[in-house]
Design a protein around this motif. Structure first.
Motif: not given
Ligand SMILES: O=C(O)C1=C[C@@H](OP(=O)(O)O)[C@@H](O)[C@H](O)C1
Ligand SMILES: C=C(OP(=O)(O)O)C(=O)O
Length: 411
Positions: A23-24, A28, A72, A76, A145-148, A174, A177, A292-293, A316, A320
């Motif tokens: 899904k990642s 993208r 995401t 995104f 905090v989040s790479s997203q 992350s 990612y 992390p997942d 992190s 989630k």
């Protein structure tokens, strides 16, 4: 409440699992392809609800974009709709509205986005009111905090009139990612230059190319099958995970290394990975900053096999799908596991009592797909039941159907 009881595996298994797509990578590719104005050039897109939601929202003219619980998709699309000047209300589940987004909103505002918070400062829901380029081509953004947020900004960077020089400040979690984002942008013809020593990423203004692009299988989803082999009572248990790539864009492919310490050997077969059992080590320490997942998967295996596990890099997890530290502490306790913080905000130790698991132990899943899937392999060798098993749809809708290849369940 729905509960799933899995019968214990009575005989050894040697079977193939056709893994779903990542899904990642899908999310993208969908954003990049929308920016490239591509049409039917993506293949093998994920069945994950997070990806289906992304596709639906990209194709919709509705003023409200409800991402459900997809991080995401929220991050995104907030960047995508902003830079393409679309007026949208970004919202999601109550939990999504507790997941921070202020760092991304600040970054987008400094580039010229008009964004309002509709409820609580720093959190969804958001109102996106368009984009008027500020002239800013240098941006600093926190990475802890989040790479997203960083991936979201990078993907829109080629469209900015002067491109972008992004500086990441503080600790970075992350990172694989972000590398995935960079690699996928490069595949679509973009020049991106990371300088990891100075923590800057440079993206000149340019156009994405439309290319045929196939999504890889999902290494995060693969991790649960490693657990299945690690926890199997049968020495000749064997699985072949179809579709996984040897040199993956996904950082979670590090599961091969982690599980080699916990009793699983994995070999590339040309069409995926074959998993077999090997002896496990007496203890393990792992830094989950880059993966992390995988923390939930690894915790359940370590607790069930009575292998003391020291975890770092799990900060992190609290922001989630649920507070995964709390969820793990509560649910691992039900199987004799004790997860305690031994250094404030830094290090945790997981130990197990080694006692037999009580019959009728129900594992609560907190609307978190990874809680259900991480505990599922244990359900095949004990009497635990999994509450709300449908949560798996977020990333892996065919998970229970694949489990039915090993035990008799209706999926
Ligand atoms: O960019 C991505 O595809 C993801 C990044 C990670 O989030 P964080 O960067 O918030 O750790 C990961 O946990 C999530 O499942 C997917
Ligand atoms: C954290 C996850 O996803 P997201 O942040 O995209 O909701 C996940 O899939 O484990």
């Amino acid at each position: 409440m729905k509960k799933l009881f899995l019968p214990k595996v009575q005989k050894s298994f040697q079977t193939e699992i056709p893994l779903p797509s990542s899904k990642s990578e899908s999310n993208r590719a969908l954003i990049i392809n929308a920016l490239a104005k591509g049409k039917d050039n993506l293949s093998n897109l994920a069945e994950a609800r997070d990806t289906q939601t992304m596709m639906r929202l990209l194709a919709s003219d509705d003023a409200i974009a409800d991402v459900i619980d997809a991080g995401t998709t929220m991050r995104f699309l907030t960047a995508f709709f902003s830079v393409t000047g679309q007026q949208k209300t970004m919202t999601g589940t109550p939990r999504m509205c507790e997941r921070p987004i202020g760092i991304l909103v600040d970054a987008l505002r400094s580039l010229g986005a008009d964004i309002e918070y509709l409820n609580k400062e720093g959190y969804p829901p958001l109102q996106l009111n368009g984009f008027n380029f500020s002239g800013n081509k240098n941006l600093s953004i926190r990475g802890d905090v989040s790479s997203q947020y960083i991936s979201a900004i990078l993907m829109i960077a080629p469209l900015l009139p002067e491109g972008l020089i992004l500086t990441i400040t503080g600790d970075l979690g992350s990172k694989p990612y972000i590398e995935m984002t960079i690699q996928q942008m490069k595949s679509f013809g973009i020049t991106v230059t990371p300088d990891w020593e100075n923590m800057t990423i440079t993206v000149p203004a340019q156009q994405y190319e439309v290319i045929p692009y196939a999504i890889e299988s999902d290494w995060s989803g693969a991790s649960y099958w490693f657990s299945m082999v690690a926890l199997s009572e049968f020495e000749d248990a064997e699985l072949e995970l179809l579709g996984l790539k040897e040199n993956s864009l996904q950082g979670d492919s590090v599961i091969t290394d982690i599980m080699s310490h916990l009793g699983v050997k994995s070999e590339y077969t040309g069409r995926g990975f074959k998993l077999t059992k090997i002896p496990a080590e007496a203890s393990l320490a792992w830094d989950f900053t880059n993966c992390p997942d995988l923390a939930q998967t690894v915790c359940v295996v370590a607790a069930a096999k009575n292998i003391p596990l020291t975890l770092t890099g799990v900060e992190s997890l609290k922001v989630k799908e649920t507070d995964r530290i709390y969820a793990l502490q509560t649910e691992l306790a039900k199987i004799g596991g004790s997860l305690v913080e031994i250094e404030k905000n830094h290090k945790y130790l997981l130990t197990a009592s080694g006692e037999a698991i009580k019959a009728d132990t129900a594992i609560h899943t907190y609307d978190d797909h990874r809680m259900a899937m991480a505990f599922a392999p244990l359900a095949l060798v004990s009497d635990i039941t999994i509450e709300e098993p449908d949560v798996v749809v977020k990333s892996y809708p065919s998970f229970w159907k694949h489990i039915a290849k090993i035990v008799d369940i209706e999926a």
